[in-house]
Write a protein that holds these residues in place. Sequence first.
Motif, PDB file in Angstrom:
ATOM      1  N   GLY A   1      70.043 -31.560  84.289  1.00 12.69           N
ATOM      2  CA  GLY A   1      71.153 -31.737  83.342  1.00 12.69           C
ATOM      3  C   GLY A   1      71.548 -33.195  83.211  1.00 12.69           C
ATOM      4  O   GLY A   1      71.659 -33.730  82.108  1.00 12.69           O
ATOM      5  N   ARG A   2      71.760 -33.860  84.354  1.00 13.12           N
ATOM      6  CA  ARG A   2      72.269 -35.224  84.273  1.00 13.12           C
ATOM      7  C   ARG A   2      71.175 -36.252  84.041  1.00 13.12           C
ATOM      8  O   ARG A   2      71.456 -37.351  83.582  1.00 13.12           O
ATOM      9  CB  ARG A   2      73.081 -35.575  85.523  1.00 13.12           C
ATOM     10  CG  ARG A   2      72.394 -35.430  86.856  1.00 13.12           C
ATOM     11  CD  ARG A   2      73.377 -35.692  88.010  1.00 13.12           C
ATOM     12  NE  ARG A   2      72.727 -35.670  89.311  1.00 13.12           N
ATOM     13  CZ  ARG A   2      72.574 -34.583  90.053  1.00 13.12           C
ATOM     14  NH1 ARG A   2      73.026 -33.420  89.617  1.00 13.12           N
ATOM     15  NH2 ARG A   2      71.971 -34.646  91.217  1.00 13.12           N
TER      16      ARG A   2
ATOM     17  N   GLY B   1      71.161 -21.846  92.874  1.00 13.02           N
ATOM     18  CA  GLY B   1      71.534 -22.690  91.748  1.00 13.02           C
ATOM     19  C   GLY B   1      73.016 -22.672  91.443  1.00 13.02           C
ATOM     20  O   GLY B   1      73.723 -21.721  91.785  1.00 13.02           O
ATOM     21  N   ASP B   2      73.485 -23.734  90.782  1.00 10.43           N
ATOM     22  CA  ASP B   2      74.841 -23.697  90.240  1.00 10.43           C
ATOM     23  C   ASP B   2      74.798 -22.933  88.917  1.00 10.43           C
ATOM     24  O   ASP B   2      73.757 -22.394  88.528  1.00 10.43           O
ATOM     25  CB  ASP B   2      75.421 -25.110  90.099  1.00 10.43           C
ATOM     26  CG  ASP B   2      74.647 -25.986  89.124  1.00 10.43           C
ATOM     27  OD1 ASP B   2      73.844 -25.466  88.331  1.00 10.43           O
ATOM     28  OD2 ASP B   2      74.850 -27.218  89.165  1.00 10.43           O
TER      29      ASP B   2
ATOM     30  N   ALA C   1      74.794 -23.817  85.823  1.00 13.21           N
ATOM     31  CA  ALA C   1      73.855 -24.296  84.809  1.00 13.21           C
ATOM     32  C   ALA C   1      72.408 -23.943  85.181  1.00 13.21           C
ATOM     33  O   ALA C   1      71.603 -23.571  84.325  1.00 13.21           O
ATOM     34  CB  ALA C   1      74.001 -25.808  84.630  1.00 13.21           C
ATOM     35  N   GLU C   2      72.083 -24.034  86.478  1.00 10.96           N
ATOM     36  CA  GLU C   2      70.718 -23.707  86.910  1.00 10.96           C
ATOM     37  C   GLU C   2      70.440 -22.210  86.755  1.00 10.96           C
ATOM     38  O   GLU C   2      69.353 -21.802  86.329  1.00 10.96           O
ATOM     39  CB  GLU C   2      70.520 -24.126  88.360  1.00 10.96           C
ATOM     40  CG  GLU C   2      70.540 -25.634  88.577  1.00 10.96           C
ATOM     41  CD  GLU C   2      70.565 -25.967  90.063  1.00 10.96           C
ATOM     42  OE1 GLU C   2      69.503 -25.965  90.669  1.00 10.96           O
ATOM     43  OE2 GLU C   2      71.676 -26.197  90.599  1.00 10.96           O
TER      44      GLU C   2
ATOM     45  N   PRO D   1      67.872 -29.127  90.039  1.00 12.36           N
ATOM     46  CA  PRO D   1      69.315 -29.407  89.967  1.00 12.36           C
ATOM     47  C   PRO D   1      69.646 -30.664  89.179  1.00 12.36           C
ATOM     48  O   PRO D   1      70.757 -30.796  88.675  1.00 12.36           O
ATOM     49  CB  PRO D   1      69.728 -29.599  91.441  1.00 12.36           C
ATOM     50  CG  PRO D   1      68.592 -29.107  92.260  1.00 12.36           C
ATOM     51  CD  PRO D   1      67.363 -29.211  91.413  1.00 12.36           C
TER      52      PRO D   1
END
Lengths: 292, 216
Positions: free
Chosen positions: B43-44, B96-97, B99-100, B40
């Motif tokens: 990305g950031r 996952g969200d 993006a995941e 998770p």
Amino acid sequence: MRLFDPHIHMTSRTTDDYAAMRAAGVRALVEPSFWLGQPRTSVGSFVDYFDALIGWEPFRAAQFGISHHCAVALNPKEANDPRCREVLDLLPRYLVKDRVVAVGEIGYDSMTPEEDTAFAAQLALAVRHDLPVLVHTPHRDKASGTRRTLDVVRESGIAPERVVVDHLNELTVAAVLDAGCWAGFSVYPQTKMDEHRMVTLLREYGLERILVNSAADWGRSDPLKTRATADTMLASGFTTADVERVMWHNPVAFYGQSGRLDLTGPAPDIGESHEGNSIERGPRPAARTAAG
Amino acid sequence: MIDALHDTLAARLPAPQWERLGQWRRRVSESPHDVREFFPRAGREIGRGDLVGPAETGHPCRGWRTDDAARTLLLAALPQRGDDLVAELRWLYETGDAAERHAVLRSLDPLDLRADTDTLDGALPLVHDALRANDLRMVTAAVGDYTARHLPAPAWRHAVLKCVFTGIPLSAVSGLDERADPELLRMLNDFAAERTAAGRAVPPDVATFLRAHPAP
């Protein structure tokens, strides 16, 4: 005019609302988790709800050039239902997601022992995950509920500037600001707060640590109340810089404490590139869905 | 493909992010469960945005996002193979969200093509799930090379039709020319006839495709 609605339940709103919000200047919003009017009876319903908040709803918002983030929590009302309490165990999984910028809405509804437990546990989760918190104050017995809320926040050890206490009014705002927390106001067509009273409060208390939201949901509410408040501010002699401060910079500063606010474009995170073309770039017809 | 993603990330990520991804990959290879902690955050903490610029025609990583590439390298570092790997992919996708999930879908092709492993056709339920989504990012990620190789014809034809309905360009569909069959052409011709009858335009890429593939 650039607006950030720091509290709105878009799951309950239509694409027409998204289009009207965009036209009114809304470019970003935070959707806190709350109850849905109809009580949920199992943890699975929350999984699907949270998944929509980090999946489908940001996609929907991006179609209208609005950046969508969310806050995740077990709300106070459903914290009283033993069938829903296991949601607390589920939260850590969501609190690490990119677009989750706060824990919320937590707080009190009827001020029961079950609400005490859920409130304290979720404040601890916010500390552990380094996230700000959105606290709902009860509609009934609000003044007493707000005082108790501030006591619980203080005891939790969370930094007060990482907490917004919401749905305030003339009688509850001073205590919240004195405690060092952010003060949230939900401007509604009839109840809670209206734009004229809001402007009076801004004159009295200033612009610092103030958040103004529409809290629009499935009830009688208006997703354009942020714009209405901004217009009322201007008509009352506030400058455009004042409006920008309250309606954009304040929410960016508050939720920015998560380190996860992504406002890099009008529609961030969207746009699958094919041969250099982005299918989501530019305006899309509002009513277009996978059903064609 | 995994080598290309590796080399491109190595060349383009800032040093601290590349170093962090390296640490994560080592951790995951020894302690596979930790992938659930890193996935998770990729990305950031590693990077987002296009890995390769639109002008870089011919680059092997064209169309890849940095977060998808980083997550794919993490998955490639897992020691599991076959059904065990599919089970982990499924967990990451389901929890996952957006993006995941996108990254899991994008990883299927490179993971499937690794020389040291059996085919990953067990991950097809994830493709079916993504094709049922209304989120066009998911649908687009689900019509790649893995799908072209593994999805049975009836579902694959409907995936193409869904792209046409939702405005995803046909150029996004892998293997279209190879897999297009008379039944797909009939469906697309019917779609074009329906649009024309309604006084609506047939998307130019569909019209072009149908001209190049006359109905039998």
